[in-house]
Design a protein around this motif. Structure first.
Motif, PDB file in Angstrom:
ATOM      1  N   UNK A   1       0.882  -1.174   0.000  1.00 44.59           N
ATOM      2  CA  UNK A   1       0.000   0.000   0.000  1.00 44.59           C
ATOM      3  C   UNK A   1       0.912   1.213   0.000  1.00 44.59           C
ATOM      4  N   UNK A   2       0.355   2.330  -0.358  1.00 45.73           N
ATOM      5  CA  UNK A   2       1.161   3.548  -0.363  1.00 45.73           C
ATOM      6  C   UNK A   2       1.535   3.971   1.050  1.00 45.73           C
ATOM      7  N   UNK A   3       0.562   3.846   1.976  1.00 51.29           N
ATOM      8  CA  UNK A   3       0.764   4.303   3.350  1.00 51.29           C
ATOM      9  C   UNK A   3       0.267   3.265   4.346  1.00 51.29           C
TER      10      UNK A   3
ATOM     11  N   UNK B   1       5.248   3.733   2.012  1.00 46.66           N
ATOM     12  CA  UNK B   1       6.000   2.577   1.535  1.00 46.66           C
ATOM     13  C   UNK B   1       6.120   2.524   0.021  1.00 46.66           C
ATOM     14  N   UNK B   2       5.225   3.191  -0.681  1.00 48.24           N
ATOM     15  CA  UNK B   2       5.247   3.241  -2.147  1.00 48.24           C
ATOM     16  C   UNK B   2       4.976   4.689  -2.544  1.00 48.24           C
ATOM     17  N   UNK B   3       5.727   5.202  -3.498  1.00 50.46           N
ATOM     18  CA  UNK B   3       5.496   6.553  -3.999  1.00 50.46           C
ATOM     19  C   UNK B   3       4.101   6.630  -4.619  1.00 50.46           C
ATOM     20  N   UNK B   4       3.461   7.759  -4.466  1.00 47.59           N
ATOM     21  CA  UNK B   4       2.119   7.918  -5.039  1.00 47.59           C
ATOM     22  C   UNK B   4       2.139   7.797  -6.555  1.00 47.59           C
ATOM     23  N   UNK B   5       3.233   8.134  -7.193  1.00 50.86           N
ATOM     24  CA  UNK B   5       3.303   8.023  -8.661  1.00 50.86           C
ATOM     25  C   UNK B   5       3.295   6.566  -9.119  1.00 50.86           C
ATOM     26  N   UNK B   6       3.660   5.655  -8.205  1.00 55.72           N
ATOM     27  CA  UNK B   6       3.712   4.226  -8.526  1.00 55.72           C
ATOM     28  C   UNK B   6       2.405   3.537  -8.138  1.00 55.72           C
TER      29      UNK B   6
ATOM     30  N   UNK C   1      -5.010   5.591  -4.335  1.00 63.94           N
ATOM     31  CA  UNK C   1      -3.967   5.582  -3.311  1.00 63.94           C
ATOM     32  C   UNK C   1      -4.493   4.680  -2.203  1.00 63.94           C
ATOM     33  N   UNK C   2      -3.691   3.715  -1.772  1.00 65.59           N
ATOM     34  CA  UNK C   2      -4.106   2.784  -0.721  1.00 65.59           C
ATOM     35  C   UNK C   2      -3.524   3.171   0.630  1.00 65.59           C
TER      36      UNK C   2
END
Length: 191
Positions: free
Chosen positions: A85-87, A99-104, A119-120
């Protein structure tokens, strides 16, 4: 140490930094949300992209981890798990790890179309244990969601801020019946 070995070592060092510039830059880069702390997921657990150019972002998906915060971070860092997840938001104090860039494209929704457009945000806790849904968790998550909505011009409503259970094809129930959607959307709108 002789001069030849010193030069070989220096050349190897320069070559290594040239081969992996994105990895080094990512490790030192700021987060997309200023209050978050960078904790990188395994690159095996998301898809590199250039959102919103490659895919429009029009949703935020709310999850509950069904694990502890620390275990969730470990899962997203494990290349065999194929999930991220992103956050991740910690229950006790609202600490946010990105944990993951929002662009990804994070692999969080179980539906490729929803992964590409959302966005997760994972929240530490269990769906049947409402004590994990603390004031700190709700408040910091709402600030994060408000920031995401503002940056991508996503309406701050239940059509665009959804639970994992609302993703087509999902067999998940999170964030569950104990998640206070009315409170959460109110906090998002006043953050």
């Amino acid at each position: 140490m002789d001069r030849r070995r010193l030069l070989q070592g220096a050349a190897a060092s320069v070559a290594a930094s040239a081969l992996f510039p994105a990895t080094r830059a990512e490790a030192m880069a700021d987060t997309d949300y200023p209050q978050a702390h960078w904790v990188a997921a395994s690159t095996s657990n998301y898809t590199v992209s250039q959102r919103p150019v490659s895919y429009a972002v029009d949703r935020v998906v709310i999850h509950v981890t069904q694990e502890s915060f620390a275990t969730t971070l470990q899962i997203f860092q494990n290349p065999a798990k194929k999930v991220s997840a992103h956050y991740v938001v910690r229950s006790a104090d609202g600490y946010v790890a990105q944990m993951v860039r929002e662009r990804d494209v994070a692999w969080h929704a179980g539906n490729w179309d929803y992964n590409t457009r959302s966005i997760g945000i994972e929240h530490e806790g269990w769906v049947d244990q409402p004590a994990y849904f603390t004031n700190a968790l709700y408040e910091e998550s709402a600030r994060l969601t408000a920031s995401i909505c503002d940056r991508y011009r996503i309406p701050k409503d239940r059509e665009h801020i959804i639970g994992h259970y609302q993703v087509p094809g999902s067999d998940h129930t999170d964030p569950g019946t104990n998640w206070d959607w009315v409170r959460y959307i109110r906090l998002v709108n006043f953050s």
